[in-house]
Design an enzyme around this catalytic site. Sequence first.
Site, short mmCIF file in Angstrom:
data_model
loop_
_atom_site.label_atom_id
_atom_site.label_comp_id
_atom_site.label_asym_id
_atom_site.label_seq_id
_atom_site.Cartn_x
_atom_site.Cartn_y
_atom_site.Cartn_z
N THR A 12 0.83 -1.22 0.00
CA THR A 12 0.00 0.00 0.00
C THR A 12 0.85 1.26 0.00
OG1 THR A 12 -1.80 -1.07 1.17
CG2 THR A 12 -1.69 1.31 1.38
N SER A 54 1.69 -7.39 -1.15
CA SER A 54 2.37 -8.45 -0.37
C SER A 54 1.56 -9.74 -0.31
CB SER A 54 2.73 -7.95 1.03
OG SER A 54 1.61 -7.93 1.88
N THR A 85 1.47 -4.49 4.20
CA THR A 85 1.27 -4.86 5.61
C THR A 85 0.69 -6.27 5.78
OG1 THR A 85 -0.93 -3.85 5.67
CG2 THR A 85 0.92 -2.46 6.35
N ASP A 86 0.00 -6.76 4.73
CA ASP A 86 -0.74 -8.01 4.92
C ASP A 86 0.15 -9.21 5.25
OD1 ASP A 86 -3.02 -6.61 4.49
OD2 ASP A 86 -3.27 -7.22 2.40
#
Length: 332
Positions: A12, A54, A85-86
């Site tokens: 992101t 990710s 972030t995932d």
Amino acid sequence: MKRILLITTGGTIASASTAKGLLPSINGELLVSYLPEMNSVCKLDTAEVCTIDSTDMTKNEWVGIVKKIKESYEAYDGFVISHGTDTLAFTAAALTYMIQNSKKPIVLTGSQRPITFDSTDAKVNLTDSILCAMDEKAKGILVVFNGKIIAGSRAKKTMSVSYHAFSSINYPYLGIIQNGTILWYIEPESTQKQVQFYESMNDKVFLLKLTPCTSAEMLADIFKHNDCVIIESFGSGGIPDRLTNRLIEIMKSEEGKDKLLIIATQVVYEGSHISVYEVGSRLNHKVLFLEAKDMNLETTLAKAMWICGFEGSTFEEKRDRFYTRIAADILN
Ligand code: ASP
């Protein structure tokens, strides 16, 4: 001036809006152009490993990151990895085993909103990460997010939208960063050993989350296609009778030969305690297995991939590596 390498992977933080949703597309130079004040505090270079969401990370990208850090290790004082972030916590856990004993900090960060948005957490997260990568006390794999410093072995994404997206599981936050000042609660664990890089991670590790409906029928197939099976059991370590019996059968048969069984818990905090209940202790003394204890699932998976990457190792060797504390990954 400290020399910092920003390694970009997408996520992101590096995304732009498209008709189909956010898509990673911003390169390192553009990311850094949002932080002009950093030019006066460090010498910041950028390198790209990939530009992906990710969600699409695999162990190949982990190896790409490790190679990049290995080849530039001497040239820089610290590293920052910008990441979606995932699966950031999985990468942090993997790097904990793939890069060991690093006295230089390797900081992972990302953001919940792209750097191009007016309201974004990207600039503060990147700035904090760079400051952390320059700090004398920082070392090894760290996650910096929303003003928190977390050991790479302990991070987990626990919020899907909010800025405080990451928690430290079963271990204190290492420190906080407020208005550019770092306050360490505990310093990252240090060692006299030389930095060591590993590229061999065995991805035939299967994570099975139990539900009240999980059937024993699929177990044989799972063992057939994998070298290690991690069971996300209930509570302290409960495994339904129907599955325990089948597990014992498989582990004692040809199918289970040389396969590694690890019992973890689907409860996020406080770890597994498999022998507390009869429903957990049924496996004891019947088959050889390991217990994840206070390690989080990302770390358990990454450590299993690392220990199963040593070809031909015995159960005892795997057990010793698994229970050896690396970068604060396990307490007992
Ligand atoms: N889907 C994005 C990713 O993991 C989410 C994020 O970066 O926050 O790449």
